[in-house]
Design a protein around this motif. Sequence first.
Motif, PDB file in Angstrom:
ATOM      1  N   GLU A  43      10.524 -13.843  19.546  1.00 36.71           N
ATOM      2  CA  GLU A  43      11.337 -14.847  20.245  1.00 36.71           C
ATOM      3  C   GLU A  43      12.033 -14.228  21.454  1.00 36.71           C
ATOM      4  O   GLU A  43      12.157 -14.859  22.507  1.00 36.71           O
ATOM      5  N   ILE A  44      12.514 -13.013  21.295  1.00 31.65           N
ATOM      6  CA  ILE A  44      13.179 -12.337  22.413  1.00 31.65           C
ATOM      7  C   ILE A  44      12.229 -12.206  23.596  1.00 31.65           C
ATOM      8  O   ILE A  44      12.576 -12.516  24.740  1.00 31.65           O
ATOM      9  N   ILE A  45      11.009 -11.791  23.317  1.00 31.65           N
ATOM     10  CA  ILE A  45      10.041 -11.609  24.399  1.00 31.65           C
ATOM     11  C   ILE A  45       9.705 -12.935  25.061  1.00 31.65           C
ATOM     12  O   ILE A  45       9.697 -13.062  26.290  1.00 31.65           O
ATOM     13  N   ARG A  46       9.451 -13.944  24.241  1.00 32.52           N
ATOM     14  CA  ARG A  46       9.060 -15.238  24.816  1.00 32.52           C
ATOM     15  C   ARG A  46      10.202 -15.873  25.594  1.00 32.52           C
ATOM     16  O   ARG A  46      10.014 -16.396  26.692  1.00 32.52           O
ATOM     17  N   LEU A  47      11.394 -15.831  25.003  1.00 34.42           N
ATOM     18  CA  LEU A  47      12.540 -16.433  25.695  1.00 34.42           C
ATOM     19  C   LEU A  47      12.884 -15.676  26.969  1.00 34.42           C
ATOM     20  O   LEU A  47      13.262 -16.280  27.978  1.00 34.42           O
ATOM     21  N   ALA A  48      12.734 -14.357  26.936  1.00 28.62           N
ATOM     22  CA  ALA A  48      13.020 -13.569  28.138  1.00 28.62           C
ATOM     23  C   ALA A  48      12.079 -13.977  29.262  1.00 28.62           C
ATOM     24  O   ALA A  48      12.492 -14.139  30.416  1.00 28.62           O
ATOM     25  N   GLY A  49      10.818 -14.180  28.912  1.00 29.62           N
ATOM     26  CA  GLY A  49       9.846 -14.615  29.907  1.00 29.62           C
ATOM     27  C   GLY A  49      10.213 -15.949  30.513  1.00 29.62           C
ATOM     28  O   GLY A  49      10.210 -16.118  31.744  1.00 29.62           O
ATOM     29  N   SER A  50      10.552 -16.910  29.649  1.00 28.39           N
ATOM     30  CA  SER A  50      10.856 -18.234  30.196  1.00 28.39           C
ATOM     31  C   SER A  50      12.197 -18.234  30.926  1.00 28.39           C
ATOM     32  O   SER A  50      12.392 -18.997  31.875  1.00 28.39           O
ATOM     33  N   TYR A  51      13.096 -17.347  30.522  1.00 22.76           N
ATOM     34  CA  TYR A  51      14.371 -17.268  31.234  1.00 22.76           C
ATOM     35  C   TYR A  51      14.168 -16.700  32.642  1.00 22.76           C
ATOM     36  O   TYR A  51      14.777 -17.158  33.607  1.00 22.76           O
ATOM     37  N   ILE A  52      13.299 -15.716  32.755  1.00 22.71           N
ATOM     38  CA  ILE A  52      12.979 -15.169  34.082  1.00 22.71           C
ATOM     39  C   ILE A  52      12.369 -16.263  34.961  1.00 22.71           C
ATOM     40  O   ILE A  52      12.723 -16.422  36.132  1.00 22.71           O
ATOM     41  N   THR A  53      11.443 -17.023  34.390  1.00 23.80           N
ATOM     42  CA  THR A  53      10.839 -18.130  35.133  1.00 23.80           C
ATOM     43  C   THR A  53      11.899 -19.123  35.580  1.00 23.80           C
ATOM     44  O   THR A  53      11.896 -19.594  36.727  1.00 23.80           O
ATOM     45  N   HIS A  54      12.818 -19.409  34.668  1.00 21.38           N
ATOM     46  CA  HIS A  54      13.894 -20.344  34.966  1.00 21.38           C
ATOM     47  C   HIS A  54      14.760 -19.819  36.118  1.00 21.38           C
ATOM     48  O   HIS A  54      15.088 -20.567  37.054  1.00 21.38           O
ATOM     49  N   LEU A  55      15.122 -18.549  36.050  1.00 24.38           N
ATOM     50  CA  LEU A  55      15.963 -17.978  37.112  1.00 24.38           C
ATOM     51  C   LEU A  55      15.229 -17.976  38.457  1.00 24.38           C
ATOM     52  O   LEU A  55      15.821 -18.242  39.505  1.00 24.38           O
ATOM     53  N   ALA A  58      16.737  -0.792  20.228  1.00 21.43           N
ATOM     54  CA  ALA A  58      17.875  -0.818  21.147  1.00 21.43           C
ATOM     55  C   ALA A  58      17.508  -1.562  22.423  1.00 21.43           C
ATOM     56  O   ALA A  58      18.319  -2.318  22.987  1.00 21.43           O
ATOM     57  N   ALA A  59      16.273  -1.355  22.867  1.00 19.89           N
ATOM     58  CA  ALA A  59      15.816  -2.064  24.061  1.00 19.89           C
ATOM     59  C   ALA A  59      15.702  -3.559  23.796  1.00 19.89           C
ATOM     60  O   ALA A  59      16.073  -4.387  24.649  1.00 19.89           O
ATOM     61  N   TYR A  60      15.219  -3.919  22.620  1.00 22.45           N
ATOM     62  CA  TYR A  60      15.171  -5.338  22.244  1.00 22.45           C
ATOM     63  C   TYR A  60      16.574  -5.935  22.264  1.00 22.45           C
ATOM     64  O   TYR A  60      16.787  -7.042  22.746  1.00 22.45           O
ATOM     65  N   GLU A  61      17.506  -5.198  21.743  1.00 20.37           N
ATOM     66  CA  GLU A  61      18.872  -5.698  21.661  1.00 20.37           C
ATOM     67  C   GLU A  61      19.471  -5.874  23.061  1.00 20.37           C
ATOM     68  O   GLU A  61      20.144  -6.862  23.346  1.00 20.37           O
ATOM     69  N   ALA A  62      19.188  -4.901  23.925  1.00 22.81           N
ATOM     70  CA  ALA A  62      19.687  -5.008  25.297  1.00 22.81           C
ATOM     71  C   ALA A  62      19.094  -6.227  25.993  1.00 22.81           C
ATOM     72  O   ALA A  62      19.790  -6.957  26.711  1.00 22.81           O
ATOM     73  N   LEU A  63      17.804  -6.420  25.768  1.00 21.61           N
ATOM     74  CA  LEU A  63      17.140  -7.585  26.364  1.00 21.61           C
ATOM     75  C   LEU A  63      17.693  -8.874  25.782  1.00 21.61           C
ATOM     76  O   LEU A  63      17.946  -9.848  26.504  1.00 21.61           O
ATOM     77  N   ARG A  64      17.909  -8.872  24.489  1.00 15.69           N
ATOM     78  CA  ARG A  64      18.420 -10.067  23.818  1.00 15.69           C
ATOM     79  C   ARG A  64      19.790 -10.476  24.378  1.00 15.69           C
ATOM     80  O   ARG A  64      20.104 -11.653  24.530  1.00 15.69           O
ATOM     81  N   LEU A 120      20.792 -10.406  27.242  1.00  7.16           N
ATOM     82  CA  LEU A 120      20.683 -11.053  28.548  1.00  7.16           C
ATOM     83  C   LEU A 120      20.227 -12.503  28.450  1.00  7.16           C
ATOM     84  O   LEU A 120      20.204 -13.212  29.443  1.00  7.16           O
ATOM     85  N   ILE A 121      19.836 -12.901  27.243  1.00 10.64           N
ATOM     86  CA  ILE A 121      19.305 -14.246  27.072  1.00 10.64           C
ATOM     87  C   ILE A 121      20.390 -15.173  26.537  1.00 10.64           C
ATOM     88  O   ILE A 121      20.920 -14.925  25.449  1.00 10.64           O
ATOM     89  N   PRO A 122      20.731 -16.216  27.274  1.00 11.59           N
ATOM     90  CA  PRO A 122      21.727 -17.155  26.771  1.00 11.59           C
ATOM     91  C   PRO A 122      21.152 -18.031  25.663  1.00 11.59           C
ATOM     92  O   PRO A 122      20.045 -18.532  25.784  1.00 11.59           O
ATOM     93  N   THR A 123      21.888 -18.167  24.593  1.00 13.60           N
ATOM     94  CA  THR A 123      21.442 -19.029  23.489  1.00 13.60           C
ATOM     95  C   THR A 123      22.599 -19.860  23.003  1.00 13.60           C
ATOM     96  O   THR A 123      23.751 -19.603  23.332  1.00 13.60           O
ATOM     97  N   GLU A 124      22.274 -20.818  22.206  1.00 15.03           N
ATOM     98  CA  GLU A 124      23.280 -21.686  21.602  1.00 15.03           C
ATOM     99  C   GLU A 124      23.065 -21.712  20.097  1.00 15.03           C
ATOM    100  O   GLU A 124      22.026 -22.184  19.641  1.00 15.03           O
ATOM    101  N   PRO A 125      23.961 -21.202  19.294  1.00 14.13           N
ATOM    102  CA  PRO A 125      25.168 -20.486  19.666  1.00 14.13           C
ATOM    103  C   PRO A 125      24.847 -19.123  20.280  1.00 14.13           C
ATOM    104  O   PRO A 125      23.722 -18.631  20.147  1.00 14.13           O
ATOM    105  N   ILE A 126      25.818 -18.520  20.840  1.00 13.70           N
ATOM    106  CA  ILE A 126      25.578 -17.327  21.642  1.00 13.70           C
ATOM    107  C   ILE A 126      25.050 -16.149  20.822  1.00 13.70           C
ATOM    108  O   ILE A 126      24.320 -15.297  21.317  1.00 13.70           O
TER     109      ILE A 126
END
Length: 145
Positions: free
Chosen positions: A96-108, A74-80, A82-88
């Motif tokens: 992937e969720i963990i890695r993308l979340a990290g780079s998204y935080i860096t981006h923000l 459930a926590a993974y899903e909540a985190l997921r 928050l990550i914008p993807t294409e397609p959504i």
Amino acid sequence: MAASSNYILATYAHDSNSSGGGSASGGSGGAAADSEDSQVGGQTAQGSSSGKRRRPPRQKINARERYRTFNVNAAYEALRNLIPTEPINRKLSKIEIIRLAGSYITHLNSTLQTGTDGQPCLLHKYESEGPARRISICTFCLKTK
DNA sequence: TAGGCCATCTGGTCCT
DNA sequence: AGGACCAGATGGCCTA
């Protein structure tokens, strides 16, 4: 997922207050489902001369572990979410969720630091490190708006 | 068919 | 003692 979440909650509730019986093994999955395996003694048991050493019943413990895993997911899903993807609704694995979340935080963070949303990561790196020796591409910088 | 991903079981360790 | 957390093992499902 919704169906399986109901299943998990149901089996957790069931296994918590019943001691006996039902194999909780869902569809998929691995090792010997909550079976009589929870009472091992017998044949290969280490040593005991009088035999029959009972391990504590596993049903309750297994149910708790399933419930814990359910919460982790459930926590993974909540985190997921928050990550914008294409397609959504693109399917992401846990790693992937963990890695993308990290780079998204860096981006923000770069967006905040530079005050721009046009490739902020590149700009931020340039500002903080001088002319970049290595160009790193940020997935989220590349997104079309 | 091999490899990636995942759910589940299980035993160990730590904490309350 | 009982629960939470963790890592290893195992086997099923899916995709390239």
